[in-house]
Design an enzyme around this catalytic site. Structure first.
Site, PDB file in Angstrom:
ATOM      1  N   LYS A  59      65.300 -62.459 -82.450  1.00  0.00           N
ATOM      2  CA  LYS A  59      64.542 -61.366 -81.845  1.00  0.00           C
ATOM      3  C   LYS A  59      64.152 -60.342 -82.922  1.00  0.00           C
ATOM      4  O   LYS A  59      64.853 -60.216 -83.927  1.00  0.00           O
ATOM      5  CB  LYS A  59      65.415 -60.655 -80.801  1.00  0.00           C
ATOM      6  CG  LYS A  59      65.614 -61.422 -79.509  1.00  0.00           C
ATOM      7  CD  LYS A  59      66.438 -60.609 -78.522  1.00  0.00           C
ATOM      8  CE  LYS A  59      66.670 -61.369 -77.231  1.00  0.00           C
ATOM      9  NZ  LYS A  59      65.440 -61.611 -76.457  1.00  0.00           N
ATOM     10  N   ARG A 109      69.149 -69.604 -69.389  1.00  0.00           N
ATOM     11  CA  ARG A 109      69.007 -70.768 -68.512  1.00  0.00           C
ATOM     12  C   ARG A 109      69.855 -71.939 -68.997  1.00  0.00           C
ATOM     13  O   ARG A 109      70.300 -72.763 -68.205  1.00  0.00           O
ATOM     14  CB  ARG A 109      67.523 -71.138 -68.383  1.00  0.00           C
ATOM     15  CG  ARG A 109      66.880 -71.497 -69.681  1.00  0.00           C
ATOM     16  CD  ARG A 109      65.355 -71.411 -69.632  1.00  0.00           C
ATOM     17  NE  ARG A 109      64.867 -70.043 -69.832  1.00  0.00           N
ATOM     18  CZ  ARG A 109      63.587 -69.701 -69.823  1.00  0.00           C
ATOM     19  NH1 ARG A 109      62.654 -70.619 -69.596  1.00  0.00           N
ATOM     20  NH2 ARG A 109      63.230 -68.446 -70.014  1.00  0.00           N
TER      21      ARG A 109
HETATM   22  N1  BES Z   1      68.089 -61.808 -72.428  1.00  0.00           N
HETATM   23  C1  BES Z   1      66.725 -62.143 -72.640  1.00  0.00           C
HETATM   24  C2  BES Z   1      65.817 -61.528 -71.582  1.00  0.00           C
HETATM   25  C3  BES Z   1      65.521 -60.062 -71.734  1.00  0.00           C
HETATM   26  C4  BES Z   1      64.686 -59.611 -72.736  1.00  0.00           C
HETATM   27  C5  BES Z   1      66.041 -59.161 -70.841  1.00  0.00           C
HETATM   28  C6  BES Z   1      64.396 -58.261 -72.834  1.00  0.00           C
HETATM   29  C7  BES Z   1      65.734 -57.823 -70.932  1.00  0.00           C
HETATM   30  C8  BES Z   1      64.918 -57.377 -71.932  1.00  0.00           C
HETATM   31  C9  BES Z   1      66.538 -63.653 -72.575  1.00  0.00           C
HETATM   32  O1  BES Z   1      67.581 -64.401 -73.080  1.00  0.00           O
HETATM   33  C10 BES Z   1      65.341 -63.956 -73.392  1.00  0.00           C
HETATM   34  O2  BES Z   1      65.382 -63.726 -74.567  1.00  0.00           O
HETATM   35  N2  BES Z   1      64.298 -64.468 -72.763  1.00  0.00           N
HETATM   36  C11 BES Z   1      63.078 -64.758 -73.437  1.00  0.00           C
HETATM   37  C12 BES Z   1      62.567 -66.069 -72.905  1.00  0.00           C
HETATM   38  C13 BES Z   1      61.424 -66.624 -73.713  1.00  0.00           C
HETATM   39  C14 BES Z   1      61.886 -67.065 -75.083  1.00  0.00           C
HETATM   40  C15 BES Z   1      60.839 -67.804 -72.964  1.00  0.00           C
HETATM   41  C16 BES Z   1      62.093 -63.639 -73.166  1.00  0.00           C
HETATM   42  O3  BES Z   1      62.083 -63.107 -72.054  1.00  0.00           O
HETATM   43  O4  BES Z   1      61.380 -63.257 -74.090  1.00  0.00           O
HETATM   44 MN    MN Z   2      67.434 -64.662 -75.172  1.00  0.00          MN
END
Ligand code: BES
Ligand code: MN
Ligand code: ZN
Length: 498
Positions: free
Chosen positions: A279, A353
């Protein structure tokens, strides 16, 4: 904080502070009017001078009001009477409690619980008031060497209901409100703890302590046991971390022994760096909140145990860190889940997931009546619904409806999103049974579609709490949501809501 319920007249209360409402423009509520009569129109005079219009959020503290037995009177603006609904009631309670806590008053007698709220009972007002009061005084300051201590903190609140025959119902609602607030307190404290302290092992220890305190059964599966069960999707997320993953199972048995349990599954990623699909740095600290699903289901089982609900409830928490590292999963890796379905990991940041799918397959072992998972699953859900509504997905319309209603009742709302098969195609992989991402569009839906492939054996709902579990910015902190939604759902099922 201590709480009690009574009925009676405002001018006769021996209290450090009596709290009454004023509607906009300058309209006294019944309790305010009674005080005004006893005080020979003291309140009317003040209001006429223009010091309290009744605007929502405004407060006015009065000392030595004649004709009363209390030390102070706090007037709280309620806004327009016709618009006084759930949100307005909670906002008014919040300003009342905040002001009381900042004033010298050790106790308060609150008449706002007498004031009618559209479609709501006295029991609802008391339950909600209790939760809001506890939320308002919540602080997470255990790591501050110098705590900004409230000089004379509020210790006791008394809620007034207008009829004696409402007392019994209000008492029960008070106890429910206290239990929900306790559950939220646990959820918030776990979530606010930083990732270096709130590890998978810490969550497991917390669950084990809860088992002792509340007579629950607790089981913690370690990496080798998960491997033996074939949970290679879950384990693939843990590979980059020094922290061993855990699968926590906590069972509350308040129902008949032959009754099928309700199962709650909570995402417990104690820190989500994204893994190799790292990230960006901005706000990455907030990914300590990626275990809010876990915190919420632990909070909910605690609240259920405290209320001694006559139900069987099982909580499953898959927990791990998502870190980059020499052992971490690579984009393109293929893993076999416990269900036997293979997954191509195209993005290691779509890890929620990957751990939930194995926990959901495991959930079938408990012959559940229903399964609800709670997860900070997608940024896309925050884009869609903001920080107000939780995203709701379900493979059963009756369950979806019940959860939506519970959210309304709790003022902890969810909004249903589609789970149509048309979206499933987006998860196609050229090499495995499915990919773990579905592209940029409809991200919270494709994530839910992914989970739906592991929940075909039972009635299931998925709550995406990415937008609702915590607040960012100046008021950064966990919200304890959706403990109220889930507890209202359980209370309603148990026939305990009035
Ligand atoms: N924990 C995150 C989701 C999230 C991101 C919650 C920002 C709250 C704020 C999750 O694990 C994630 O990173 N999801 C990705 C999925 C994507 C790679 C398909 C996302 O939402 O960017
Ligand atoms: Mn994630
Ligand atoms: Zn995550």
């Amino acid at each position: 904080m201590e709480f009690s319920i009574k009925s009676g007249s405002p001018e006769k209360q021996r209290s450090a502070c009596v709290v009454v409402g004023v509607f906009e423009p300058r309209k006294l509520t019944l309790a305010a009017e009674l005080l005004d009569n006893a005080a020979h129109n003291h309140l009317t005079d003040i209001i006429r001078r223009g010091d309290m219009e009744g605007k929502a959020g405004s407060t006015l503290l009065l000392h030595s009001v004649p004709g009363t037995l209390c030390d102070r009177v706090l007037l709280v603006g309620l806004g327009k009477e016709k618009e006084f609904g759930d949100k307005e009631f909670c906002d008014a309670m919040r300003s009342a409690v905040r002001t009381l806590n900042e004033t010298g008053a050790f106790d308060g007698t609150i008449f706002l619980t007498e004031t009618g709220v559209r479609k709501r009972t006295a029991a609802w007002r008391v339950r909600q008031a209790t939760i809001v009061a506890q939320e308002t005084v919540y602080r997470f300051d255990q790591f501050k060497s110098k705590k900004d201590k409230v000089r004379r903190p509020l210790r006791k609140l008394t809620f007034v209901v207008d009829r004696r025959n409402e007392l019994a119902g209000a008492e029960q609602a008070l106890n429910q409100g206290k239990a929900i607030a306790e559950g939220m307190f646990l959820a918030k404290n776990l979530a606010n703890l930083p990732g270096n302290l709130c590890t998978p092992a810490y969550l497991a220890e917390t669950a084990q302590k809860m088992a002792l305190d509340h007579k629950l059964e607790c089981q913690v599966l370690e990496r080798d046991e998960m491997a033996a069960l074939g949970m290679h999707s879950l384990l693939s997320v843990a590979k980059g971390s020094q922290q061993p993953p855990k699968l926590i199972v906590l069972q509350y048995k308040g129902g008949k022994s032959d009754e099928q349990p309700l199962v709650l599954v909570g995402k417990g990623v104690t820190f989500d760096t994204g893994g190799i699909s790292l990230k960006p740095a901005a706000e990455m600290d907030e990914m300590k909140y990626d275990m809010c699903g876990a915190a919420c289901v632990l909070g909910t089982i605690k609240a259920a145990a405290l209320t001694k609900l006559p139900i069987n409830l099982t909580v499953i928490v898959p927990t791990t860190e998502n870190m980059p590292g020499g052992g971490a999963s690579r984009p393109g890796d293929i893993v076999t889940s416990m269900s036997g379905q293979t997954i191509e990991i195209l993005n290691t940041d779509a890890e929620g997931r990957l751990i939930l799918c194995d926990a959901l397959t495991y959930a079938a072992r408990f012959a559940p009546e229903i399964v609800i998972d709670v997860a900070t699953l997608t940024g896309a859900c925050v884009i869609a619904l903001g920080q107000v509504a939780t995203g709701l997905f379900a493979n059963n319309d009756a369950l979806a409806r019940e959860l939506l209603n519970a959210g309304e009742e709790a003022h902890d709302r969810a909004w249903q999103m589609p789970l149509w098969n048309d979206y499933q195609d987006l998860l196609k992989s050229p090499f495995a049974d499915m990919a773990n991402i579905g592209g940029r569009w409809g991200g919270s839906i494709t994530a839910a579609c992914f989970l739906s492939r592991f929940t075909r054996k039972y009635v299931w709902a998925h709550l995406d709490i990415a937008g609702t579990a915590w607040k960012s910015g100046a008021e950064k902190g966990a919200t304890g949501r959706p403990v109220p939604l889930l507890m209202h759902y359980l209370l309603k099922r148990a026939g305990k809501l009035n």
